[in-house]
Scaffold this active site. Structure first.
Site, mmCIF file in Angstrom:
data_model
loop_
_atom_site.group_PDB
_atom_site.id
_atom_site.type_symbol
_atom_site.label_atom_id
_atom_site.label_comp_id
_atom_site.label_asym_id
_atom_site.label_seq_id
_atom_site.Cartn_x
_atom_site.Cartn_y
_atom_site.Cartn_z
ATOM 1 N N ASP A 219 4.591 14.113 -3.196
ATOM 2 C CA ASP A 219 4.089 15.473 -3.346
ATOM 3 C C ASP A 219 5.190 16.389 -3.891
ATOM 4 O O ASP A 219 6.345 16.317 -3.462
ATOM 5 C CB ASP A 219 3.619 15.973 -1.971
ATOM 6 C CG ASP A 219 2.917 17.309 -2.024
ATOM 7 O OD1 ASP A 219 1.870 17.391 -2.683
ATOM 8 O OD2 ASP A 219 3.398 18.265 -1.396
ATOM 9 N N GLU A 268 14.634 -2.865 -1.954
ATOM 10 C CA GLU A 268 15.002 -3.717 -0.820
ATOM 11 C C GLU A 268 13.841 -4.625 -0.412
ATOM 12 O O GLU A 268 14.042 -5.572 0.352
ATOM 13 C CB GLU A 268 15.382 -2.847 0.381
ATOM 14 C CG GLU A 268 16.654 -2.040 0.195
ATOM 15 C CD GLU A 268 16.889 -1.037 1.321
ATOM 16 O OE1 GLU A 268 17.851 -0.255 1.233
ATOM 17 O OE2 GLU A 268 16.092 -1.025 2.296
#
Length: 573
Positions: A219, A268
């Site tokens: 956002d 990751e």
């Protein structure tokens, strides 16, 4: 309606597989959870409600769900005022419910994207409570944007800046200091120059990624980095500063240092987590957000802003495919979301300038559809014309097929598959959007696209659950899932067939424009001989021999080789 043709799509690898590139051409369905499905009868949609509707989502044929904010919130701005980024609002569930929802979606082959709101927190967040309880210059206040007020006692705001929701953008805290909030008063802006803020959000990204989230919708992605001078400019002076990478508030070049850190976290995981930026920036600035070193994808709102016009659609598609190539990302296509008037209503109104002022400037119009009178909201000011609801839906169906045929990902908003129009005849006591209250009442806000969905044609809330938190109009019953499921000509059936075809046909990210001989007719070819033809005019046209083939799907009933007005057809040529 012509039946689907049998196509050779044996080379297509389903996007549901653990593919790091699944998002590039995904069909993503946005769920506004408080208005989707209510499982416990309290009138507010919840996560268990989503679980009960997973079979519906699977039948619809989507690749992923984008879940709008579900965090604890006082709902000052529809959940975009977050109290705790690592929990679920108890009114709509628990973390265990979230895990159950994520598992149900995964079992159905549906990815999960969640909203992350990093520009601001709620004023109920523990960080902000600590800031208010701490003195000037404290580390707690440094997590936010605090400034001394003007005048001998600091009683005047630091500047005359205004909030996007109306009213001043600075709020006093009683000790001579003020905090900045670009949105509602209850949404204090974070200071992203503070290392603790940056580290805190890296941990939030890991928290949800560890729970199986596949990606994030970011956002206000262009607003995180701010560099406010000691002497603040006036609002007029601020507005005059070019937004070119060095603006004090918006789209600063250094915001991408933040997203480079996020990318390290995303990588990751296997496959890497994905992200899509809500970034209202100049077009030439958008690729930086969509780069592989950053978020990876950015919303393209250009079709959402366009009229139902062949020239505009063609120009927008060509431009954005070139733009996506520059970033190495795929483009995104959006016609409706939780911040704008539903496109079935927008397309039923006379052509007007489409710039939507960030979704903030709304005006009323009247409609008369099937002898049911309601009120709808358009994104521009001016005279109040009559909504042509039937034409709006016809155009919306055509635009949707056009959108779904494009290379890139398509973001769909809950209820558009039902052909829902905007609801504007909402009593003031049921309105929730701060746009309405901070006007006050002059801008009617976004509640009209957030009315709970109609699942059945009867009952207190048409199958949604308890008494809906925003009441549904009577005419919603005609658009219910129950009403449309068995109707092969319904908008729901159209979406299901289109998404099923799209899931098999979308392979290479390639598009070839075809000559039609008519400026109101656009045609392009995708791989496998898949061809999209859209007539943007109101009158039927006879297609040339080169654009005749086996009909895969049509947004409206066809008569021979003629393509009706305001209709899209997919052909195998």
């Amino acid at each position: 309606m012509t039946a689907e043709a049998t196509l050779d799509t044996s080379q297509h690898v389903p996007r549901h597989q653990a593919d790091a590139q699944w998002w590039r051409q995904a069909a993503v369905y946005q769920i506004y959870p408080r208005s989707f499905a209510d499982s416990d009868g309290n009138g507010i949609g919840d996560l268990q409600g989503v679980v009960t509707r997973v079979p519906y989502l699977k039948a619809l044929g989507i690749d992923a769900v984008w879940l709008s904010p579900f965090y604890p919130s006082a709902l000052a701005d529809g959940g975009y005022d977050v109290d705790d980024y690592c929990d679920v609002d108890p009114k709509i569930g628990t973390l265990e419910d979230f895990d159950a929802m994520a598992a149900a979606l995964k079992s159905a082959g549906i990815k999960l994207i969640v909203d992350i709101v990093p520009n601001h927190t709620s004023d109920q967040h523990e960080w902000f409570k600590e800031a208010l309880a701490s003195p000037k210059g404290s580390p707690a206040r440094d997590r936010y944007i605090f400034r001394d007020g003007l005048g001998p006692d600091g009683a005047q705001p630091p500047s005359d800046w205004t909030s996007t929701f109306g009213g001043p953008a600075w709020e006093p805290v009683g000790d001579g200091q003020w905090y900045h909030h670009f949105f509602a008063t209850e949404q204090p802006d974070l200071n992203w120059r503070n290392p603790e803020v940056r580290e805190g959000f890296l941990n939030i990204l890991r928290f949800w990624s560890d729970r199986g989230v596949d990606g994030f919708r970011v956002d206000v992605a262009h607003g995180l980095s701010k560099d406010l001078p000691e002497d603040l400019p006036s609002q007029a002076e601020l507005n005059a500063i070019p937004i070119d990478g060095n603006h004090p508030m918006w789209d600063r070049d250094d915001v991408h240092e933040i997203y480079a850190e996020w990318r390290q976290v995303f990588n990751e995981y296997e496959p890497p987590r994905i992200a899509v930026a809500e970034a209202w920036v100049a077009s030439d600035r958008r690729p930086a957000y969509a780069s592989p070193e950053g978020l990876g994808q950015a919303f393209n709102f250009d079709l959402l802003n366009a009229r139902f016009d062949a020239g505009q659609f063609e120009e927008i598609v060509k431009f954005n495919l070139d733009l996506a190539a520059k970033s190495g990302s795929s483009s995104t296509w959006v016609l409706s979301n939780h911040d704008v008037v539903r496109h079935a209503s927008r397309y039923g109104l006379p052509p007007e300038p489409s710039q939507q002022d960030g979704g903030k400037a709304l005006r009323a119009v009247d409609t008369d559809s099937d002898e049911k009178t309601g009120t709808f909201w358009l994104l521009n000011r001016g005279q109040e014309p009559q909504l042509q609801a039937e034409q709006g839906l016809r155009r919306a169906r055509a635009a949707t097929l056009f959108e779904l045929a494009l290379p890139g990902s398509a973001y769909l908003y809950q209820g558009e598959e039902l052909g829902l129009h905007e609801v504007a005849d909402i009593e003031d006591e049921h309105r929730q959007d701060p746009l309405f209250f901070r006007s006050p009442g002059e801008r009617m806000g976004r509640d009209g696209c957030r009315v709970p969905l109609p699942w059945s044609s009867e009952g207190e809330s048409l199958g949604f659950g308890g008494a809906a938190h925003i009441p549904q109009p009577e005419w919603f019953a005609e658009y219910s899932v129950e009403q449309q499921e068995t109707d092969p000509a319904s908008t729901l059936s159209l979406y299901r067939r289109a998404l099923a075809l799209r899931g098999r046909l979308q392979t290479e990210e390639h598009l070839e424009w075809l000559e039609t001989g008519d400026p109101q007719v656009l045609a392009f070819r995708r791989p496998n001989g898949w061809t999209n033809v859209t007539n943007f005019g109101e009158q039927p046209v006879e297609l040339p021999e080169s654009l005749r083939g086996e009909v895969l799907i049509s947004s409206a009933e066809r008569n021979g080789e003629e393509l009706p007005g305001e209709t899209t057809v997919w052909l195998k040529i």
